[in-house]
Write an enzyme that holds these catalytic residues in place. Sequence first.
Site, PDB file in Angstrom:
ATOM      1  N   ARG A  37       0.723  -1.166  -0.030  1.00 27.51           N
ATOM      2  CA  ARG A  37       0.064   0.275  -0.200  1.00 27.51           C
ATOM      3  C   ARG A  37       0.616   1.061  -0.491  1.00 27.51           C
ATOM      4  NH1 ARG A  37      -5.900  -0.649   1.412  1.00 27.51           N
ATOM      5  NH2 ARG A  37      -5.404  -2.679   0.477  1.00 27.51           N
ATOM      6  N   ARG A  41      -3.892   6.256   0.385  1.00 27.06           N
ATOM      7  CA  ARG A  41      -4.704   7.555   1.418  1.00 27.06           C
ATOM      8  C   ARG A  41      -3.565   8.482   1.781  1.00 27.06           C
ATOM      9  NH1 ARG A  41     -10.135   4.370   3.476  1.00 27.06           N
ATOM     10  NH2 ARG A  41      -8.352   3.032   3.543  1.00 27.06           N
ATOM     11  N   ARG A  50      -8.254  10.674  -6.331  1.00 29.32           N
ATOM     12  CA  ARG A  50      -8.985   9.956  -6.208  1.00 29.32           C
ATOM     13  C   ARG A  50     -10.167  10.490  -6.155  1.00 29.32           C
ATOM     14  NH1 ARG A  50     -12.627   7.514  -3.091  1.00 29.32           N
ATOM     15  NH2 ARG A  50     -12.606   5.322  -2.286  1.00 29.32           N
ATOM     16  N   ASP A  87      -6.538  -3.367  -7.543  1.00 27.14           N
ATOM     17  CA  ASP A  87      -7.028  -4.519  -6.244  1.00 27.14           C
ATOM     18  C   ASP A  87      -7.361  -5.748  -6.622  1.00 27.14           C
ATOM     19  OD1 ASP A  87      -8.473  -3.525  -2.920  1.00 27.14           O
ATOM     20  OD2 ASP A  87      -8.924  -5.000  -3.934  1.00 27.14           O
ATOM     21  N   TYR A 163     -13.626 -12.818   1.091  1.00 29.72           N
ATOM     22  CA  TYR A 163     -14.600 -11.385  -0.193  1.00 29.72           C
ATOM     23  C   TYR A 163     -15.786 -11.714  -0.647  1.00 29.72           C
ATOM     24  CZ  TYR A 163     -11.366  -8.221   2.322  1.00 29.72           C
ATOM     25  OH  TYR A 163     -10.698  -7.854   2.663  1.00 29.72           O
TER      26      TYR A 163
HETATM   27  O1  CP3 Z   1      -0.178  -1.540  -2.489  1.00 28.55           O
HETATM   28  C1  CP3 Z   1      -0.117  -0.454  -3.527  1.00 28.55           C
HETATM   29  O2  CP3 Z   1      -0.023   0.112  -3.440  1.00 28.55           O
HETATM   30  C2  CP3 Z   1      -0.799  -1.061  -4.242  1.00 28.55           C
HETATM   31  C3  CP3 Z   1      -2.230  -1.208  -4.419  1.00 28.55           C
HETATM   32  C4  CP3 Z   1      -3.043  -2.276  -3.497  1.00 28.55           C
HETATM   33  C5  CP3 Z   1      -5.053  -1.812  -3.112  1.00 28.55           C
HETATM   34  N1  CP3 Z   1      -5.098  -2.833  -2.549  1.00 28.55           N
HETATM   35  C6  CP3 Z   1      -5.318  -0.774  -3.475  1.00 28.55           C
HETATM   36  C7  CP3 Z   1      -6.071  -0.176  -2.463  1.00 28.55           C
HETATM   37  C8  CP3 Z   1      -2.624  -3.406  -3.199  1.00 28.55           C
HETATM   38  C9  CP3 Z   1      -2.039  -4.821  -3.636  1.00 28.55           C
HETATM   39  C10 CP3 Z   1      -4.042  -4.033  -1.928  1.00 28.55           C
HETATM   40  C11 CP3 Z   1      -4.251  -5.633  -2.442  1.00 28.55           C
HETATM   41  C12 CP3 Z   1      -5.515  -5.515  -1.263  1.00 28.55           C
HETATM   42  N2  CP3 Z   1      -7.023  -4.906  -1.816  1.00 28.55           N
HETATM   43  C13 CP3 Z   1      -5.764  -6.632  -0.419  1.00 28.55           C
HETATM   44  C14 CP3 Z   1      -4.075  -7.172  -0.104  1.00 28.55           C
HETATM   45  C15 CP3 Z   1      -3.803  -6.683   1.159  1.00 28.55           C
HETATM   46  C16 CP3 Z   1      -3.597  -6.340   2.503  1.00 28.55           C
HETATM   47  O3  CP3 Z   1      -4.321  -5.143   2.851  1.00 28.55           O
HETATM   48  O4  CP3 Z   1      -4.232  -7.315   2.517  1.00 28.55           O
HETATM   49  C17 CP3 Z   1      -7.153  -6.571  -0.033  1.00 28.55           C
HETATM   50  C18 CP3 Z   1      -7.347  -7.910   1.456  1.00 28.55           C
HETATM   51  C19 CP3 Z   1      -7.623  -5.722  -0.378  1.00 28.55           C
HETATM   52  C20 CP3 Z   1      -9.824  -5.814  -0.574  1.00 28.55           C
HETATM   53  C21 CP3 Z   1      -9.359  -3.934   0.071  1.00 28.55           C
HETATM   54  N3  CP3 Z   1      -9.333  -2.486  -0.825  1.00 28.55           N
HETATM   55  C22 CP3 Z   1      -9.622  -3.026   1.169  1.00 28.55           C
HETATM   56  C23 CP3 Z   1      -9.960  -4.442   2.530  1.00 28.55           C
HETATM   57  C24 CP3 Z   1      -9.845  -2.248   1.216  1.00 28.55           C
HETATM   58  C25 CP3 Z   1     -10.575  -0.835   2.061  1.00 28.55           C
HETATM   59  C26 CP3 Z   1      -9.404  -0.932   3.293  1.00 28.55           C
HETATM   60  C27 CP3 Z   1      -8.308  -0.227   2.866  1.00 28.55           C
HETATM   61  O5  CP3 Z   1      -7.557   0.008   3.518  1.00 28.55           O
HETATM   62  O6  CP3 Z   1      -9.236   0.726   2.483  1.00 28.55           O
HETATM   63  C28 CP3 Z   1      -9.177  -1.896  -0.639  1.00 28.55           C
HETATM   64  C29 CP3 Z   1      -9.396  -0.856  -0.955  1.00 28.55           C
HETATM   65  C30 CP3 Z   1      -8.061  -0.544  -1.377  1.00 28.55           C
HETATM   66  N4  CP3 Z   1      -7.424  -0.736  -1.309  1.00 28.55           N
HETATM   67  C31 CP3 Z   1      -7.707   1.385  -1.107  1.00 28.55           C
HETATM   68  C32 CP3 Z   1      -6.287   1.443  -1.710  1.00 28.55           C
HETATM   69  C33 CP3 Z   1      -5.354   2.384  -1.939  1.00 28.55           C
HETATM   70  C34 CP3 Z   1      -8.567   2.517  -0.774  1.00 28.55           C
HETATM   71  C35 CP3 Z   1      -9.140   2.841  -1.319  1.00 28.55           C
HETATM   72  C36 CP3 Z   1      -9.696   4.446  -1.048  1.00 28.55           C
HETATM   73  O7  CP3 Z   1      -9.128   4.764  -1.859  1.00 28.55           O
HETATM   74  O8  CP3 Z   1     -10.680   4.974  -0.669  1.00 28.55           O
END
Ligand code: CP3
Length: 376
Positions: A37, A41, A50, A87, A163
């Site tokens: 990540r 944010r 975004r 994602d 999910y």
């Molecule tokens: O790592 C990176 O910078 C690359 C991008 C990336 C995202 N999600 C962007 C994202 C990667 C590799 C992921 C993987 C992901 N997504 C996982 C596996 C890694 C982990 O965290 O365990 C999982 C479980 C998800 C599912 C997911 N996506 C969730 C649970 C959420 C909401 C929680 C959160 O942190 O907001 C997301 C949204 C998400 N994916 C965001 C980002 C930058 C935030 C979304 C926003 O801008 O509102």
Amino acid sequence: MPLFATMQGMIAPLHNDTFLRACLRQPTAYTPVWLMRQAGRYLPEYRAARAKAGSFMALASNTDFATEVTMQPLDRFPLDAAILFSDILTVPDAMGLGLSFALGEGPRFARPVRDEAAVAKLEVPDMAKLRYVFDAVASIRKALNGRVPLIGFSGSPWTLACYMVEGAGSDDYHLVKSLLYSRPDLMHRVLTVNADAVAVYLNSQIEAGAQAVMIFDSWGGVLADGAFQQFSLAYTQRVLQQVRTEYEGTRVPRIVFTKGGGLWLDEIAALQPDVIGLDWTVNLAKARESVGAHVALQGNLDPAVLLAGTAQIEAQALKVLESFAAPDQASDATGHIFNLGHGVSQRTAPENVGVLVEAVHRLSRRMRTPNASVLV
Ligand code: CP3
């Protein structure tokens, strides 16, 4: 390791191959670092992009936005790898489950998979529906221009199933776990489709230009011993058996990260990934002992350390580096990629990421110099 990687006939010289070398346990001048990540944010420029795109999916599905956001952390910090901005939930979305992200909430599926009919309908999606991801990979490779390698990724079959069945994140995973225990036949069908979908998805990312791939098994650790092996590990193995190990003559390292998987490291290592990702509950030296010398380790600073000050960040980074290799053994330390044990918290001050990256580079360089004292 060739320093030149070809992409669609173009030669993009890779200026910094430290990350790929560490994945393959080759010597490096310092410990490479990237952060899960790293685009997200905590960066004001991410929040602005975004807002401009309107939603997370609009951001991720637009080639120019996805490229811009991937590059944001690299423009601030000398990170050693880029990770595709996307994602893990794009795959079930392409299966027709209807993904959305409301601002300030987690992901949500409009059509979760909760009964026999929904399970029967699941199929490996047409990769044309995920074309936007492969276009982003190609565009990011171009924008990187060989600066650092690009990591592609996917969720593990089990984590995607969590999910898909829950329809959203969960505190206790009771829906997916009750399906697992009451109808294991249905669970196995979901996982088989997921594994085959993830394999073609990762291969398509590699063919579009991803130079390493990572499988996020974020929820493997919620499973009981025995269930983990049967419902998570076996399907990660099914993915790895189908994912290409090289492309155009260059090795493509595979990283497996099971959050909460510390007790199963020997079994994860038996799948022969190139790298095992570790959360912060694990000691790196002990992990090395249980997995042997044939796999690299990635991790594992507690992301909460980045909420503290400079001195604490440097001290805790040093502790992680030293836990991989004591200073007197560090000159031949190979196969460590520094990362967090999970994603960067959105509460992180961006400058603290800069402090961490600089500290990992400086301290690990010094640790490789024989007899150097490593004072922060
Ligand atoms: O790592 C990176 O910078 C690359 C991008 C990336 C995202 N999600 C962007 C994202 C990667 C590799 C992921 C993987 C992901 N997504 C996982 C596996 C890694 C982990 O965290 O365990 C999982 C479980 C998800 C599912 C997911 N996506 C969730 C649970 C959420 C909401 C929680 C959160 O942190 O907001 C997301 C949204 C998400 N994916 C965001 C980002 C930058 C935030 C979304 C926003 O801008 O509102």
